[in-house]
Design a protein around this motif. Structure first.
Motif, PDB file in Angstrom:
ATOM      1  N   VAL A 592       0.846  -1.193   0.000  1.00 53.23           N
ATOM      2  CA  VAL A 592       0.000   0.000   0.000  1.00 53.23           C
ATOM      3  C   VAL A 592       0.883   1.245   0.000  1.00 53.23           C
ATOM      4  O   VAL A 592       2.051   1.203   0.401  1.00 53.23           O
ATOM      5  CB  VAL A 592      -0.942   0.036   1.227  1.00 53.23           C
ATOM      6  CG1 VAL A 592      -1.896  -1.142   1.209  1.00 53.23           C
ATOM      7  CG2 VAL A 592      -0.157   0.057   2.538  1.00 53.23           C
ATOM      8  N   ARG A 593       0.311   2.348  -0.443  1.00 52.02           N
ATOM      9  CA  ARG A 593       0.977   3.656  -0.389  1.00 52.02           C
ATOM     10  C   ARG A 593       0.014   4.662   0.213  1.00 52.02           C
ATOM     11  O   ARG A 593      -1.149   4.755  -0.215  1.00 52.02           O
ATOM     12  CB  ARG A 593       1.431   4.104  -1.772  1.00 52.02           C
ATOM     13  CG  ARG A 593       1.913   5.560  -1.819  1.00 52.02           C
ATOM     14  CD  ARG A 593       2.671   5.867  -3.098  1.00 52.02           C
ATOM     15  NE  ARG A 593       3.984   5.228  -3.090  1.00 52.02           N
ATOM     16  CZ  ARG A 593       4.855   5.314  -4.105  1.00 52.02           C
ATOM     17  NH1 ARG A 593       4.524   5.992  -5.194  1.00 52.02           N
ATOM     18  NH2 ARG A 593       6.022   4.712  -4.033  1.00 52.02           N
ATOM     19  N   ALA A 594       0.466   5.394   1.208  1.00 52.13           N
ATOM     20  CA  ALA A 594      -0.382   6.371   1.880  1.00 52.13           C
ATOM     21  C   ALA A 594      -0.798   7.467   0.910  1.00 52.13           C
ATOM     22  O   ALA A 594       0.018   7.971   0.126  1.00 52.13           O
ATOM     23  CB  ALA A 594       0.359   6.966   3.067  1.00 52.13           C
ATOM     24  N   LYS A 595      -2.079   7.812   0.944  1.00 50.44           N
ATOM     25  CA  LYS A 595      -2.573   8.880   0.066  1.00 50.44           C
ATOM     26  C   LYS A 595      -2.000  10.229   0.481  1.00 50.44           C
ATOM     27  O   LYS A 595      -1.783  11.108  -0.349  1.00 50.44           O
ATOM     28  CB  LYS A 595      -4.091   8.903   0.103  1.00 50.44           C
ATOM     29  CG  LYS A 595      -4.725   7.671  -0.529  1.00 50.44           C
ATOM     30  CD  LYS A 595      -6.243   7.727  -0.492  1.00 50.44           C
ATOM     31  CE  LYS A 595      -6.837   6.487  -1.181  1.00 50.44           C
ATOM     32  NZ  LYS A 595      -8.327   6.473  -1.133  1.00 50.44           N
ATOM     33  N   ILE A 604      -1.868   0.691  10.840  1.00 54.88           N
ATOM     34  CA  ILE A 604      -2.363  -0.335   9.916  1.00 54.88           C
ATOM     35  C   ILE A 604      -2.569  -1.644  10.662  1.00 54.88           C
ATOM     36  O   ILE A 604      -3.610  -2.300  10.533  1.00 54.88           O
ATOM     37  CB  ILE A 604      -1.376  -0.528   8.746  1.00 54.88           C
ATOM     38  CG1 ILE A 604      -1.335   0.721   7.864  1.00 54.88           C
ATOM     39  CG2 ILE A 604      -1.759  -1.748   7.921  1.00 54.88           C
ATOM     40  CD1 ILE A 604      -0.263   0.674   6.797  1.00 54.88           C
ATOM     41  N   ARG A 605      -1.572  -2.037  11.462  1.00 60.19           N
ATOM     42  CA  ARG A 605      -1.666  -3.287  12.213  1.00 60.19           C
ATOM     43  C   ARG A 605      -2.846  -3.254  13.175  1.00 60.19           C
ATOM     44  O   ARG A 605      -3.613  -4.217  13.282  1.00 60.19           O
ATOM     45  CB  ARG A 605      -0.357  -3.521  12.986  1.00 60.19           C
ATOM     46  CG  ARG A 605      -0.303  -4.874  13.683  1.00 60.19           C
ATOM     47  CD  ARG A 605       0.983  -5.030  14.484  1.00 60.19           C
ATOM     48  NE  ARG A 605       2.159  -4.993  13.632  1.00 60.19           N
ATOM     49  CZ  ARG A 605       2.992  -3.948  13.564  1.00 60.19           C
ATOM     50  NH1 ARG A 605       2.765  -2.866  14.308  1.00 60.19           N
ATOM     51  NH2 ARG A 605       4.037  -3.968  12.770  1.00 60.19           N
ATOM     52  N   ILE A 650     -10.846  -1.973   4.567  1.00 63.26           N
ATOM     53  CA  ILE A 650     -10.447  -1.193   5.736  1.00 63.26           C
ATOM     54  C   ILE A 650      -9.380  -0.171   5.374  1.00 63.26           C
ATOM     55  O   ILE A 650      -9.402   0.971   5.849  1.00 63.26           O
ATOM     56  CB  ILE A 650      -9.920  -2.145   6.846  1.00 63.26           C
ATOM     57  CG1 ILE A 650     -11.067  -3.003   7.389  1.00 63.26           C
ATOM     58  CG2 ILE A 650      -9.254  -1.370   7.974  1.00 63.26           C
ATOM     59  CD1 ILE A 650     -10.602  -4.132   8.282  1.00 63.26           C
ATOM     60  N   LEU A 651      -8.453  -0.548   4.497  1.00 61.99           N
ATOM     61  CA  LEU A 651      -7.315   0.307   4.178  1.00 61.99           C
ATOM     62  C   LEU A 651      -7.582   1.301   3.051  1.00 61.99           C
ATOM     63  O   LEU A 651      -6.850   2.284   2.913  1.00 61.99           O
ATOM     64  CB  LEU A 651      -6.108  -0.561   3.801  1.00 61.99           C
ATOM     65  CG  LEU A 651      -5.596  -1.522   4.880  1.00 61.99           C
ATOM     66  CD1 LEU A 651      -4.563  -2.455   4.295  1.00 61.99           C
ATOM     67  CD2 LEU A 651      -5.009  -0.749   6.050  1.00 61.99           C
ATOM     68  N   SER A 652      -8.596   1.057   2.250  1.00 64.62           N
ATOM     69  CA  SER A 652      -8.785   1.826   1.011  1.00 64.62           C
ATOM     70  C   SER A 652      -9.043   3.312   1.244  1.00 64.62           C
ATOM     71  O   SER A 652      -8.785   4.129   0.358  1.00 64.62           O
ATOM     72  CB  SER A 652      -9.945   1.236   0.202  1.00 64.62           C
ATOM     73  OG  SER A 652     -11.137   1.256   0.965  1.00 64.62           O
ATOM     74  N   SER A 653      -9.542   3.688   2.428  1.00 65.93           N
ATOM     75  CA  SER A 653      -9.837   5.103   2.659  1.00 65.93           C
ATOM     76  C   SER A 653      -8.571   5.940   2.803  1.00 65.93           C
ATOM     77  O   SER A 653      -8.540   7.108   2.414  1.00 65.93           O
ATOM     78  CB  SER A 653     -10.705   5.262   3.913  1.00 65.93           C
ATOM     79  OG  SER A 653     -10.044   4.695   5.043  1.00 65.93           O
TER      80      SER A 653
END
Length: 861
Positions: A592-595, A604-605, A650-653
């Motif tokens: 993933v890459r932070a927006k 994240i964990r 969960i992470l997509s936002s």
């Protein structure tokens, strides 16, 4: 060797021209390509999923689902057959992997057996129905109790048919998405491989492929309350099933098992909008048979609810207000525009014959793909520049010729990949960069041999001629050993590993042409025009022209140290253990890459743990905004896929999903065994080749050296805890090929010296051979390491572990060729080691005699 006939010159330059012509579309802008004549090549290389983004999904037919479906059909056939034969029966039901039925009347047992024999009739199979299989076997377990079970050949036949039908259905579904050049093909007996390059929404593809899309229209049983059935533990009355709607929260319905119309009767389905509510809907149209049955059912059941069921879930359950006789209608529900369009795609494409489970998934976002291209190009340019500059400094004008051949080598690889339509992956770029380093080896072999012949007193022209002639066998031997490793890698590898093997194998072929044929022509042309009086020299030498290092004096100490380190490496394998990646353990890898800002690994964990996802590992990866998430393997593929979807949601936002790799437990076990078998087969193939070309002592020495390299590289992986995955196996096999390449080069010189110095003690002869080849060994290792170092620092994080393994393996392989493979010849008594040492003067005198003998033979001929 330096004379070329006119037709040979024409063919050489024709190959060069065609290579440039076919490679050009990869660098020319599209506007130029479109304006070129139709006969001109215009097809560039196909980029792999890791370079342009997209999805690689391996689907497996659910055997249990298929067996259950076939046994359910067989149960219905038994009911029909016995009724037609007027045989009374009881206890007709599924029992394990079979159907059981008991005949009531003892006198009707023979009639039942005769009637049920219909199920054992062979069905046609094979091309044009030339073969036949028996799908079911009927046995009488005890008097009056019959058991109908699927045969193994019947199951294989149904699985094969299910895969064939699934490929057709998946093809229609994927094509509806508007993607370009999807790859959909059978893999094994019960799997389908789907590769869709350039797809921007991989999750949508998974959703569409994961649904069986079995659409049915069934009546709702309004005589019983769903709440009563739920209170009764979900046990619905006979002939009905409790189902839930897709609403949130889901609404329960009691559905009659009888199917009024199925999706097989649909001829069209299109997304649209309800004219009254403006909500998204899906309109459908039946064929004649479906329209008749649907119209009759709605006539008889006005006022009742009927359910539209998709894969066991109720999409909607409207009330029949009036008969629907036109053969068309609409499906409404809580649809979005995309979900309505996806449902229409599924219905138009048709239902899958059985449930398909995702057992392996590798998805790369387009952003990461572009980053990989940029990193690969940068690494290739830097690696090539380093090698080019190094060759010019080391060999002067001859280095310039080698560099021209090197550039042509890369052009030819690109041209061949374009002609074959092969897919270029990130490991494929690594293969090209590695070829850049290894291709120089052939030129180094030739140039060092030319210098050696010149030191022996030959004329400049004779030195060049002898250099090319005597280096040929060594070049062929050394490249063939690497080719064996590449072929094994292609046969046992998957996906990107195959891409690496293809580019490496092509690079070996182009190297033989450019380094030996093209370079030889250019040198011959230069010799005729310039008539040089001396062999060109470089600006420095890494190794003096003549060395006399006593390698064999320390052979026992080095061998003992090597054995000790190898044993320690094996011990570490079973104690500390390597850091196996998901290819071998199963599980999920999400990059993933932070927006905005930096990736917070702790956050994240915590988010994933709070969602109930266990076995979570999160670490930084590459830049500060990147993170790598590893989820443990689930008990089965379906659970794992649900866990991945939950984690991505969960992470997509806050994060962009750049890469997802999912490997199920079934596939991970297969990959582990294929990797082990691949390394063993490669070593066996190379040993056989060395045995045939040399003698058995050489073959055993080569294998000892290779085993040492493999063991120490495994120890390196354990100590550094670099992740071990399929690309690491590719690195291991390449190390095997490279080490054998180096060993064979030394063995060729040993064999030559065995013929030249028949009375020289073996230890002295091996020292002589090692020293004569030392300059070549060091030069080749340095050029290869320059290319690999460029890959390591500039090729991107994804292949860094792969390249690190290669760098270590090449250093160890170079040392083992000198200190393990050569001393092994003493251990296995290739020649008696005792005797009087030969002085330097005697060695030179022997070489002078060889020169005179050759001169006499040349003048006589």
């Amino acid at each position: 060797m330096l004379y070329f006939k006119r037709w040979q010159t024409i063919l050489i330059w024709l190959a060069v021209a065609l290579s440039v012509l076919y490679a050009a579309p990869n660098v020319l802008p599209q506007s130029w390509l479109s304006s070129m004549p139709s006969w001109a090549p215009s097809r560039p290389m196909t980029l792999g999923l890791d370079l342009q983004g997209g999805s690689h999904i391996l689907l497996q037919v659910d055997r249990n689902d298929l067996i259950h479906e076939r046994l359910t059909a067989a149960r219905d056939d038994v009911r029909r057959i016995l009724r037609d034969a007027k045989v009374g029966y009881t206890g007709l039901a599924l029992s394990g992997n079979a159907v059981q039925v008991r005949v009531r009347d003892e006198a009707q047992r023979e009639a039942a057996r005769t009637a049920l024999a219909e199920l054992e009739q062979p069905i046609s199979s094979g091309l044009f129905g030339t073969g036949s299989v028996r799908e079911f076997s009927v046995t009488e377990q005890e008097p009056g109790l019959f058991r109908i079970a699927m045969t193994d050949e019947g199951l294989d036949y149904r699985l094969s048919n299910a895969v064939t039908q699934s490929i057709e259905v998946i093809g229609r579904r994927v094509n509806e998405l508007g993607t370009t050049e999807p790859i959909i093909q059978r893999q094994g007996l019960d799997r389908v491989l789907v590769q869709v390059p350039g797809l921007e929404d991989p999750q949508r593809l998974k959703d569409i492929l994961g649904q069986t899309a079995k659409l049915t229209f069934q009546m709702v049983d309004m005589s019983v309350s769903p709440q009563e059935v739920i209170a009764n533990g979900g046990r619905a009355p006979a002939g009905t099933t409790l189902m839930y709607s897709i609403d949130n929260p889901p609404v329960p319905y009691v559905i009659e098992d009888r199917v009024i119309v199925s999706g097989e009767n649909l001829v069209d389905a299109q997304p649209g909008f309800d004219q009254r509510t403006n909500e998204p809907i899906v309109s459908f149209r039946f064929d004649t048979r479906g329209a008749t049955r649907f119209g009759q059912a709605t006539q008889e059941n006005v006022g009742r609810l009927f359910a539209i069921v998709l894969d066991g879930k109720v999409i909607s359950a409207p009330q029949i207000r009036e008969p629907i006789l036109g053969g068309s209608g609409q499906i409404s529900g809580n649809f979005t525009v995309q979900s309505a369009n996806d449902l229409a795609v599924l219905l138009r494409a048709g239902a899958l014959p059985a449930t398909l489970t995702v057992v392996e998934e590798r998805t790369v976002g387009p952003g990461l793909g572009q980053d990989s291209i940029d990193a690969g190009i940068m690494a290739s340019i830097i690696g090539s520049v380093l090698v080019i500059v190094f060759m010019i400094l080391a060999y002067g004008f001859l280095g310039v010729i080698a560099d021209v051949a090197l550039i042509l080598n890369v052009v030819m690889i690109i041209a061949i990949l374009s002609i074959l339509g092969a897919t270029l992956t990130l490991p494929g770029i690594a293969g090209i960069v590695l070829t850049v380093g290894m291709a120089v080896d052939s030129n180094v072999l030739i140039y060092e041999r030319i210098r050696e012949e010149r030191r022996l007193g030959r004329s400049v022209l004779k030195s060049f001629d002898a250099g090319f002639e005597r280096a040929l066998a060594t070049i062929v031997d050394s490249n063939l050993t690497t080719l064996i490793a590449a072929l094994v890698l292609f046969l046992v590898g998957t996906g990107p590993v195959k891409g690496f093997a293809v580019t490496l194998a092509i690079g070996i072929g182009t190297t033989l042409f450019t380094a030996f044929t093209f370079t030889r022509w250019v040198v011959a042309f230069w010799l005729r025009r310039s008539k040089p009086t001396e062999v060109p020299k470089g600006f420095f030498r890494l190794v003096p022209e003549v060395t006399r290092i006593p390698f064999m004096k320390v052979r026992l100490q080095v061998f003992a140290l090597s054995v000790l380190l190898s044993v320690a490496s094996i011990a570490l394998l079973f104690t500390v253990k390597p850091n196996f990646g998901i290819d071998f353990t199963g599980g999920t890898l999400i990059e993933v890459r932070a927006k905005d800002g930096t990736a917070d690994t702790g956050e994240i964990r915590q988010k994933l743990l709070e969602a109930g996802i266990r076995e979570v590992q999160v670490q930084g990866f590459g830049e500060a905004s990147d993170a790598l998430i590893r989820l443990g393997a689930a008990e089965d593929e379906a659970t794992g896929n649900a866990m991945v979807a939950q984690a991505q949601q969960i992470l997509s936002s806050d994060y962009d999903i750049r890469r997802t790799e999912v490997v199920g437990p079934t596939v991970s076990n297969e990959l582990m065994w294929s990797a082990i078998i691949g390394v063993l087969v490669a070593m066996a193939g190379i040993m056989i080749y060395v045995w045939v070309r040399f003698e058995w002592q050489f073959a055993i020495g080569a294998i000892m050296s290779t085993i040492n390299d493999v063991c120490l590289t495994l120890g390196f992986l354990v100590v550094t805890q670099i992740q071990v995955d399929l690309t690491t196996v590719a690195a291991m096999l390449t190390i095997v090929g490279y080490s054998l390449n180096d060993t064979v080069v030394i063995y060729d010189r040993v064999r030559e010296n065995l013929r030249r110095f028949k009375k020289m003690p073996l230890g002295q002869l091996l020292d002589l051979s090692d020293n004569e080849m030392l300059a070549r060994t060091v030069m080749t290792s340095v050029t290869t390491l320059l290319a690999l170092l460029a890959l390591y620092f500039f090729g991107g994080e994804v292949i860094r572990s792969f390249v690190a393994s290669m760098i270590f393996g090449i250093v160890i392989g170079t040392l083992s060729s000198i200190f393990i493979s050569a001393p092994a010849l003493i251990f296995f008594n290739l020649r008696p080691t005792k005797g009087q040492l030969i002085s330097e003067e005697e060695i030179r005198a022997g070489e002078a005699r060889d020169l005179k003998t050759e001169a006499k033979q040349a003048s006589a001929s």
